[in-house]
Every structure is written in C-alpha cells, then in structure tokens.
Scaffold this motif. Sequence first.
Motif, PDB file in Angstrom:
ATOM      1  N   SER A  41      -4.605 -18.523  -9.781  1.00  0.00           N
ATOM      2  CA  SER A  41      -3.418 -17.105  -9.978  1.00  0.00           C
ATOM      3  C   SER A  41      -3.247 -15.979 -10.446  1.00  0.00           C
ATOM      4  O   SER A  41      -2.688 -15.302  -9.991  1.00  0.00           O
ATOM      5  N   GLU A  42      -5.150 -15.985 -10.589  1.00  0.00           N
ATOM      6  CA  GLU A  42      -4.952 -14.411 -10.728  1.00  0.00           C
ATOM      7  C   GLU A  42      -5.163 -13.343  -9.647  1.00  0.00           C
ATOM      8  O   GLU A  42      -5.261 -12.684  -8.812  1.00  0.00           O
ATOM      9  N   VAL A  43      -5.792 -13.827  -8.239  1.00  0.00           N
ATOM     10  CA  VAL A  43      -6.136 -13.743  -7.053  1.00  0.00           C
ATOM     11  C   VAL A  43      -4.824 -13.379  -6.626  1.00  0.00           C
ATOM     12  O   VAL A  43      -4.264 -11.978  -6.153  1.00  0.00           O
ATOM     13  N   ARG A  44      -3.600 -14.046  -6.629  1.00  0.00           N
ATOM     14  CA  ARG A  44      -2.763 -14.335  -5.758  1.00  0.00           C
ATOM     15  C   ARG A  44      -1.880 -12.861  -6.891  1.00  0.00           C
ATOM     16  O   ARG A  44      -1.010 -11.917  -6.422  1.00  0.00           O
ATOM     17  N   GLU A  45      -1.940 -12.506  -8.133  1.00  0.00           N
ATOM     18  CA  GLU A  45      -0.828 -11.936  -8.809  1.00  0.00           C
ATOM     19  C   GLU A  45      -2.332 -10.102  -8.500  1.00  0.00           C
ATOM     20  O   GLU A  45      -1.189  -9.553  -8.147  1.00  0.00           O
ATOM     21  N   PHE A  46      -3.189 -10.314  -8.463  1.00  0.00           N
ATOM     22  CA  PHE A  46      -4.303  -9.046  -7.825  1.00  0.00           C
ATOM     23  C   PHE A  46      -3.633  -8.404  -6.602  1.00  0.00           C
ATOM     24  O   PHE A  46      -3.074  -7.614  -6.576  1.00  0.00           O
ATOM     25  N   LEU A  47      -3.180  -9.617  -5.773  1.00  0.00           N
ATOM     26  CA  LEU A  47      -2.590  -9.034  -4.248  1.00  0.00           C
ATOM     27  C   LEU A  47      -1.287  -8.194  -4.080  1.00  0.00           C
ATOM     28  O   LEU A  47      -1.057  -7.401  -4.221  1.00  0.00           O
ATOM     29  N   ALA A  48      -0.817  -9.429  -5.584  1.00  0.00           N
ATOM     30  CA  ALA A  48       1.126  -9.063  -5.833  1.00  0.00           C
ATOM     31  C   ALA A  48       1.243  -7.906  -5.744  1.00  0.00           C
ATOM     32  O   ALA A  48       1.927  -6.952  -5.672  1.00  0.00           O
TER      33      ALA A  48
END
Length: 558
Positions: free
Chosen positions: A162-169
């Motif tokens: 979830s953190e990685v998705r947030e970071f990319l977004a």
Amino acid sequence: MTEQGEAIRTAILTVDDDPGVSRAVARDLRRRYGERHRIVRAESGASALDALRQMKLRGDLVAVILADYRMPEMNGIEFLEQAMDVYPGARRVLLTAYADTGAAIDAINVVDLDHYLLKPWDPPEEKLYPVVDSLLDSWLSSDHRPVPETKVVGHRWSARSSEVREFLARNQVPYRWYSTDEPEGQRLLDAAGADGLSLPLVITPDGDPLIEPSDAELAARVGLATTPSQDFYDLIVIGGGPAGLGAAVYGASEGLRTVLVERTATGGQAGQSSRIENYLGFPDGVSGAQLTDRARRQATKFGAEVLTTRDVVGLDIKGSARGVRFADGTSINAHTIILATGVSYRQLDAPGLADLTGRGVYYGSALTEASACLGQDIFIVGGANSAGQAAVYLARHAKSVTILVRGSSLERSMSYYLIKQIADVPNISVRTCTEVIAAGGDDHLENLTLRSTATGDTETVDAQLLFLFIGAAPLTNWLDGIVVRDDRGFVVSGPDLSVEGERPRGWELDRMPYHLETSVPGVFVAGDARSESAKRVASAVGEGALAVMLVHRYLEKT
Ligand SMILES: Cc1cc2nc3c(=O)[nH]c(=O)nc-3n(C[C@H](O)[C@H](O)[C@H](O)COP(=O)(O)OP(=O)(O)OC[C@H]3O[C@@H](n4cnc5c(N)ncnc54)[C@H](O)[C@@H]3O)c2cc1C
C-alpha cells in the motif's frame, strides 16, 4: 503506446531443438511478419520459457507460439502447457511429423491447442502463413492491451504494498496494480522467480523486477531525481508541498540556483487532496495531483532541481553558508534556506491501530485506496476539510461513509461549502461526539470500538477500512536548538521572534528579522510549518513566493 509500436513489440515465438529447423521456421516467419512483429527463436523448451518470462516482465505481448513436438527434456506439449501459464492469451501451434499426429490431436485438449502443423510446411505461402494469419487475426480481436507502465504486484493487506502504491501515485508515476490473488499477479510473480512472501514485487517499465524496494530505490528506478547536481546553491528549499513548490518556482524563475529537497513525494498534504475548491483561479476545483504536477513542471521548467526521497535531518550554520544534512550523511550548502516542511498527520494512539496501519487503516491515503472502497461501509476520522473532502470523494465508491468526529459539530473545523456538500450526499453520515478507542482484526482491520465522548458508552462495529485525517504536527525535532520553535514545534519567524519589541536573543545583526525569517539569518520559513500560519494552499504558495523576495533582500545586504 501507438498502434505501430504495439505491433512492433508483439512477438511470435518459435521453439525447435533442431537448429536448422528452428532457423528455417524463424526465417519464414520473419519474411512475412518481421516488419510488424518481433520473431523470437529458441532451441529448447527451457530457453523458450526463459524468453517468455523476460518478455512478460518487460510488458511485451506474445501473439503466437509455435513449438516442435519432439524435443528432448521437455516436449512441445509440456512446453506449451507451461507457456500458457505465462501468456494464456497467446495462440498455440504444435509442429509435428506425420507419425506424431496422434499426440498432436491429444494435445488439442491438454493445452487447448489452436492448430497443429505438419512438417515440412513448404511452401509456407500455402501451409504456414494462412494458419499464422488467422491466429494473428483472432489474437488481435481479443483483449490484449499492452502494459508498458510500472507494475506493482502485491497483496491488498500488505502494508508495504500500500505504501509503494501511494508513493508511485503521489509522484505521478503511472503504474498498474496486480493482486497476488489474481492469476496475472501470480504469473508475474512466477516470471520474476519471486516467492510472494516479500511483497510487493515492482516491475519497472524495462522489465527489471524489484522485490520490496525502498522509496529511494523506487525513485531512482522510475526516473525521479534523487541526487543533487551541485554541492552549493543560492537557495535550498526543504519540503515539496505548495509552499516549497511556490518557493522553487519563484526562486528559479528569478535566477537563483535553486534545489528543492523532498522526503517522499512532491505535493505535500495538498497532493493528497481529491479536490481543492478554494484555490484562486480554479472555479471548478483542481485535484492535488494535478496542481502538484503543474507546479513541479513549472519549477523544473525554470531550472529548479527537484530531488525526491531525500530526508533532511540536520541544518548546519557554517559562517555565511547554510548546510543541509541528509539521512545518508551527505550534505549540500547554500547561501539561504527556506523551510517548507509543513505538517504530517498525527498517529492515533489506540490499541490495534499501529499493527493494522496499511492493512485497512490508512493515514491520508484515501485516493490510492478508493477502488478498495467499492461497495464497503467505511469510516473516516477527522473534522477538518481534509476529512470532508475524502468523505465526498470516497462516497462515490463506498456503500456508506461514516465520519467520526470527537467534537459536537463540524462547524468549527470544516469549511461551510464542504459541510453543505456532505449534507447533500445521501450515503455520508456524521457521528459527532465519537472517538475510536480500539481496532481489531487478524491480518487486516475487521472491527472498531467507538466511544461516545458525551456518555462514555462504547460500541463495536464491523469495519474493513478506516481513514484517519487527524490534526497535524510539524516534524521539526531536527531543528531543535538551531531555530526557535513554539511549544508545538512550529517555526517562529519575523516579528513573532522579538521579545517586547527587542531583537531576539542571540540575533547578531543590526536589523530585526525579516517577516518570514527564522532566528537564524538567511533561513526562512513558509507555509504550514510556520507558527500561526493559515493552513491553506493559497497562503502556503503565497508565503513561498514572499520568502523568495526576502531571500533576495537578504542576499543584497550580506
Ligand atoms: C487531504 C487534504 C485536503 C486539503 N484540502 C485543502 C483545500 O481544499 N484547500 C486549502 O486551502 N487547503 C487544503 N488543505 C491544507 C493544505 O494542503 C496545506 O495547508 C498545504 O499543503 C500546506 O503546504 P506546505 O507546503 O506548507 O506543507 P505540506 O503540504 O505539508 O508539505 C510539506 C512537505 O515537506 C516535506 N518534508 C517535511 N519534512 C521534511 C524533511 N525533513 N526533509 C524533506 N522533506 C520534508 C513533506 O514530505 C511534505 O511533502 C488540505 C490538506 C489535506 C491533507
């Protein structure tokens, strides 16, 4: 990707253990299809599978696979069976000698064979091309959209996924999400040789698999700048929210050698906003992501360097130079610094919440998780504009949204226009005088315990998703003993520093600090990090611009 690009990357793969036959098939295929398709040739089932896995990671498309039946170690049927796991949509052809047609007919059921071709296939115009033409036609008419973006394979309840998705977004890096529960997610894990225990798996657009990468590793691999190009600047801006981006745009456009240093992703709090409706010049509102993207492009257009995933941990005063230390021990120096570090969400301290963060409990990441809200009953904690915006946004996806507020009304903390919007959305309800006192669940959030602040009564409710937008704290401990901060950690500046009209203690210049100047000359503060600031996008941007004007004044007089 263009249609032509798509066609060029689409591959036809042929495998035959006899090098002569393999080359001949590839030659015939290349002659007719080489212009629009990539012809990939292998001489064993194992090496063909390797090639397919590589292509899978790169996001290439494979339209047709032709496999010889009689191959040592792995025959054509065994190979096609495994190839199906990687590219289930590719059309499958078995090349057989006349004596093996029985096996080929059996394979029609085993590997859902599309066609078997008898060797030799001469002349190809009669025997090979009509077959491949029709397979390509049928493949083209099916759904086979290419996936050139970064791919993230993870699990819905994996906190790091979830953190990685947030970071990319938040860094505006396009990516596609694959759950490990989906067959395509499994196929990508297999292709990367990943066991699925360490998640997420990130596959770069070049096809490189990264297992559970750090933000810095991700930033570097998806093309975000992380290293300063110089070691001395006119201006270092710390923080990439509206105040920092505003400062970078004005600093760089006015000829200052400017670098902006951001810990995670540019945009700050505003970057997490689904719709900012009160920013001047956007009568229909603008999403935080759009505003950030424009501001970042504007800053870099004027020549500002924008570094992401660089956490500033120290400020050093070295004569007239001001230095900024990074978490990895490296540093850069400048004549001046603007602190634009804003605020971060406070963590809610209640049993169970820390363990479930990223697994049903989210701080501020409402936008990335929106699709997970589909048809769910969700809870939002907070009474400020950020909570209100998230409620309106998520209500489009969720079955119901309940806003939990500790106080007795929203009026004191939320803008009037948002309170009106909330009242007009039928699936949003507001529970005032309510606080979350515990969260429960095994591998993800399953329930919340709520308490009435009016009566003290408690109640446990089923819950899968909780979004917290509670208060904000300036994370400025690293400035302790260097610049003056108020008792909540906000940075004090300008006239607020003076003690009964006198210059602040330790201030050695024969002038008073400029309006946004901190207790260290040449170090300024802008936006939410400033003591008594307005906590609005417009004021943060305005202060960023004003701080640059004061930087010029400081530089002229030193
Ligand atoms: C969801 C949401 C919706 C909102 N909606 C509105 C709205 O509609 N209208 C409105 O006017 N305001 C709104 N606000 C408030 C507004 O976004 C903030 O007032 C504004 O973003 C403040 O800007 P800033 O640049 O001062 O700080 P921030 O936006 O907080 O940015 C600070 C940046 O500094 C970085 N940083 C911090 N410390 C370090 C460090 N040590 N090293 C490197 N980088 C660091 C952080 O990662 C962050 O990116 C909203 C806020 C939220 C959270």
